[in-house]
Design a protein around this motif. Structure first.
Motif, PDB file in Angstrom:
ATOM      1  N   ILE A 120      -6.767  -9.724  58.383  1.00 44.49           N
ATOM      2  CA  ILE A 120      -5.869 -10.683  57.732  1.00 44.49           C
ATOM      3  C   ILE A 120      -4.416 -10.233  57.857  1.00 44.49           C
ATOM      4  O   ILE A 120      -3.518 -11.042  58.121  1.00 44.49           O
ATOM      5  CB  ILE A 120      -6.273 -10.851  56.250  1.00 44.49           C
ATOM      6  N   GLY A 121      -4.179  -8.927  57.693  1.00 47.44           N
ATOM      7  CA  GLY A 121      -2.816  -8.404  57.841  1.00 47.44           C
ATOM      8  C   GLY A 121      -2.271  -8.641  59.243  1.00 47.44           C
ATOM      9  O   GLY A 121      -1.089  -8.996  59.417  1.00 47.44           O
TER      10      GLY A 121
ATOM     11  N   GLU B 161      -1.393 -12.415  59.542  1.00 46.97           N
ATOM     12  CA  GLU B 161      -0.187 -12.786  58.785  1.00 46.97           C
ATOM     13  C   GLU B 161       1.075 -12.227  59.429  1.00 46.97           C
ATOM     14  O   GLU B 161       2.122 -12.892  59.440  1.00 46.97           O
ATOM     15  CB  GLU B 161      -0.322 -12.297  57.344  1.00 46.97           C
ATOM     16  N   THR B 162       0.983 -11.032  60.018  1.00 44.37           N
ATOM     17  CA  THR B 162       2.140 -10.455  60.709  1.00 44.37           C
ATOM     18  C   THR B 162       2.456 -11.240  61.976  1.00 44.37           C
ATOM     19  O   THR B 162       3.628 -11.487  62.306  1.00 44.37           O
ATOM     20  CB  THR B 162       1.865  -8.979  61.063  1.00 44.37           C
TER      21      THR B 162
ATOM     22  N   LYS C 145       3.649 -14.796  60.703  1.00 45.82           N
ATOM     23  CA  LYS C 145       4.645 -14.768  59.630  1.00 45.82           C
ATOM     24  C   LYS C 145       4.324 -15.798  58.551  1.00 45.82           C
ATOM     25  O   LYS C 145       5.218 -16.473  58.005  1.00 45.82           O
ATOM     26  CB  LYS C 145       6.051 -14.981  60.187  1.00 45.82           C
ATOM     27  N   LYS C 146       3.056 -15.945  58.261  1.00 45.47           N
ATOM     28  CA  LYS C 146       2.573 -16.835  57.213  1.00 45.47           C
ATOM     29  C   LYS C 146       1.381 -16.194  56.520  1.00 45.47           C
ATOM     30  O   LYS C 146       0.684 -15.370  57.106  1.00 45.47           O
ATOM     31  CB  LYS C 146       2.134 -18.199  57.793  1.00 45.47           C
ATOM     32  N   LYS C 147       1.140 -16.627  55.309  1.00 46.43           N
ATOM     33  CA  LYS C 147      -0.055 -16.207  54.617  1.00 46.43           C
ATOM     34  C   LYS C 147      -1.277 -16.907  55.227  1.00 46.43           C
ATOM     35  O   LYS C 147      -1.171 -18.047  55.702  1.00 46.43           O
ATOM     36  CB  LYS C 147       0.035 -16.544  53.126  1.00 46.43           C
ATOM     37  N   VAL C 148      -2.394 -16.225  55.181  1.00 41.27           N
ATOM     38  CA  VAL C 148      -3.621 -16.802  55.750  1.00 41.27           C
ATOM     39  C   VAL C 148      -3.948 -18.125  55.063  1.00 41.27           C
ATOM     40  O   VAL C 148      -4.381 -19.092  55.715  1.00 41.27           O
ATOM     41  CB  VAL C 148      -4.796 -15.805  55.614  1.00 41.27           C
ATOM     42  N   ASP C 149      -3.716 -18.200  53.730  1.00 46.21           N
ATOM     43  CA  ASP C 149      -4.022 -19.430  52.998  1.00 46.21           C
ATOM     44  C   ASP C 149      -3.112 -20.587  53.390  1.00 46.21           C
ATOM     45  O   ASP C 149      -3.447 -21.753  53.150  1.00 46.21           O
ATOM     46  CB  ASP C 149      -3.913 -19.183  51.487  1.00 46.21           C
ATOM     47  N   ASP C 150      -1.943 -20.281  53.979  1.00 47.93           N
ATOM     48  CA  ASP C 150      -1.051 -21.342  54.457  1.00 47.93           C
ATOM     49  C   ASP C 150      -1.461 -21.854  55.838  1.00 47.93           C
ATOM     50  O   ASP C 150      -1.026 -22.929  56.251  1.00 47.93           O
ATOM     51  CB  ASP C 150       0.394 -20.828  54.513  1.00 47.93           C
TER      52      ASP C 150
ATOM     53  N   TYR D 279      -1.134 -21.156  67.625  1.00 45.30           N
ATOM     54  CA  TYR D 279      -1.725 -19.996  66.954  1.00 45.30           C
ATOM     55  C   TYR D 279      -2.355 -19.019  67.952  1.00 45.30           C
ATOM     56  O   TYR D 279      -3.411 -18.463  67.703  1.00 45.30           O
ATOM     57  CB  TYR D 279      -2.758 -20.466  65.916  1.00 45.30           C
TER      58      TYR D 279
END
Length: 521
Positions: free
Chosen positions: A102-103, A106-107, A110-115, A233
């Motif tokens: 997950i890290g 997100e890196t 540049k977004k949270k996984v939930d976004d 993505y």
């Protein structure tokens, strides 16, 4: 110090499985071998050499397992027992923590996984030496939600790979310097080949682009499904693709129970492979059972599903034509033509006698052709050819190594599905049709269509040149006219050359087509 400790560990593992015996045997000095066998505590020396080599690579970790997998494709270099054992190597790597995956995601975005995702499955569905895969549901701007698979590169892999590659290069130099057999195995070339494949697999954008190319190529062939890539993505270390739902092709009983026509599935696999190789020159080169599923969804029932595009092969037009002629000659048992093709292509020294090479190829192939068709093994024929090739100093072509590996995978997969599969009989009509298309009128029209833009600018000028010539022909020959006449003569010679050359080319094509039809049929 890290490299020293890693090197010491590698040496200890090699000694544990008795690989020093394999090295000392090549020196042909029995006393050295007896000396090596004095120490037996903690050593596993009872198993065959191929099994010991495989166990050594498995103990050394995922990079060495990957190296063994690549090495297993070089049957031209390895003894049969070692190549067969290395082919059993599988990536048995535990997954890395989902929080780490997950890290990385997100890196990268540049977004949270939930976004990014409506749902992200923490537990990976697959884990290998290079990456692992998680299922998720992707949010889209249109409001639709798409089921996807997220491939995440294992963290820190580049540093680990580079360190182990340095050690492999050093070990390859040792092996090459120890004996003549070591030189024949070309260990440094094998490591360089492994380096290329491994770094290609570490770039997930490259893998995504290969998948997209295969998807376009296969769009008109209703036999195989390839996942769509979501380019917004896709990063070098993260790749999001369409989730594919199917049954692993190794689960034949489950496929049969679902109503899949297994013999047709085997034939379709051969057709897909030869289409990718000879029509497109771009093929999926890692077609082992773990990367292939079969759809049982109503809309796509019975189609192949291809996964994992880290390794793809490419062939030039010259490669394709050469291979097609070789296969066709094999199917017709025209061993003289096979020998001539090897000499014409430069694969063997120009001084090689055609009759000697023809006799050697015949001795390899004829015993297998005399068996019932369903007992023929292309893999066995290739293996014997590799052994024979050493005698004639055949230069193994790097661009064909992946093709050889994939062809063996396809045959093994096909025979697992249908033991009566006749690979030769299934492939022969395809190759003959392809050969005719290469020299027929359609090919001529295609070539003319491709070349037409080059001559589009020249053709409009021809009427003006002719008009100027006719207008000035009644006047006295001025300097300008003489210059024009000289230019016109060049133009006339060019037009004549084009006209007569074109006529000769068409007649030559027709003659070649008649000749090929007579030879093939």
């Amino acid at each position: 110090m890290t490299r020293i400790f890693r090197g010491a560990f590698i040496v200890w593992v090699m000694l544990r499985y008795g690989l020093d015996e394999l090295v000392l045997t090549s020196f042909k000095k029995p006393w050295l071998l007896r000396l090596a066998r004095i120490i037996t505590v903690g050593r596993k020396l009872d198993a065959p050499r191929g099994q010991r080599i495989r166990q050594t690579l498995e103990s050394l970790g995922p990079i060495f397992v990957k190296f063994g997998q690549v090495l297993s494709t070089r049957r031209d270099l390895l003894p049969v027992d070692i190549a067969d054992e290395l082919a059993l190597l599988q990536d048995r790597v535990p997954p890395f923590p989902s929080e780490m995956a997950i890290g990385i995601i997100e890196t990268a975005f540049k977004k949270k996984v939930d976004d990014i995702f409506v749902f992200f499955e923490r537990e990976p569905v697959a884990s290998a030496s290079i990456a692992q895969v998680h299922f998720a549901v992707l949010k889209e701007r249109s409001g639709r939600h798409r089921e996807v698979a997220v491939k995440v590169l294992r963290p820190g892999m580049l540093d680990v790979i580079d360190k182990d590659l340095d050690l492999l290069r050093m070990m390859a130099g040792w092996v090459e310097s120890l004996s003549d057999d070591g030189k024949r195995l070309k260990p440094r070339e094998v490591v360089a080949e492994f380096d290329k494949y491994l770094h290609d697999e570490l770039d997930l954008v490259r893998e995504a682009s290969s998948a997209a190319q295969l998807r376009r190529n296969m769009a008109d062939l209703d036999m195989v499904l390839i996942p769509e890539m979501f380019w917004d993505y896709c990063m070098p270390n993260v790749m999001v693709m369409e989730r594919m739902k199917g049954v692993p092709i190794s689960q034949v009983d489950r496929l049969r129970a679902a109503g899949v026509d297994i013999p047709k599935l085997a034939r379709d696999g051969v057709t897909i492979f030869f289409t990718q190789v000879f029509r497109d020159g771009f093929f999926h080169a890692d077609m082992h059972p773990g990367n292939i599923q079969v759809s049982i969804e109503p809309a796509t029932f019975g189609r192949y599903i291809s996964l994992d595009f880290g390794i793809v092969g490419t062939l030039t037009e010259i490669d394709k034509e050469y291979l097609a002629q070789n296969f066709t000659a094999f199917f017709r048992r025209d061993y003289k033509r096979v020998a001539e093709l090897h000499i014409e292509s430069g694969w063997v020294p120009a001084t090689t006698r055609v009759d000697e090479l023809e006799a050697a190829v015949r001795s390899v192939c004829e015993p297998y052709f005399d068996r019932p068709l369903k007992e023929l093994s292309l893999g066995m024929v290739l293996m014997r050819l590799f052994q024979t090739s050493r005698r004639f100093q055949v230069e193994i072509q790097p661009q064909l190594v992946l093709l050889q590996k994939t062809l063996l995978n396809i045959e093994g997969l096909g025979r697992q599905l249908d033991p009566d599969l006749d690979l030769w009989h299934t492939a022969k009509p395809f190759l003959e049709k392809w050969m005719l298309n290469q020299i027929g009128p359609k090919k001529l029209l295609d070539e003319l269509r491709n070349e037409s833009p080059r001559y589009a600018k020249l053709l409009p000028e021809l009427p003006r040149l002719v008009f100027d010539f006719l207008q000035n022909s009644s006047r006295g020959p001025s300097k300008e006219t003489l210059a024009l006449l000289a230019e016109q003569k060049k133009t006339n010679r060019l037009l004549s050359a084009i006209l007569y050359g074109g006529i000769g080319f068409v007649l030559g094509l027709l003659a070649m087509q008649i000749f090929v039809r007579v030879r093939l049929f």
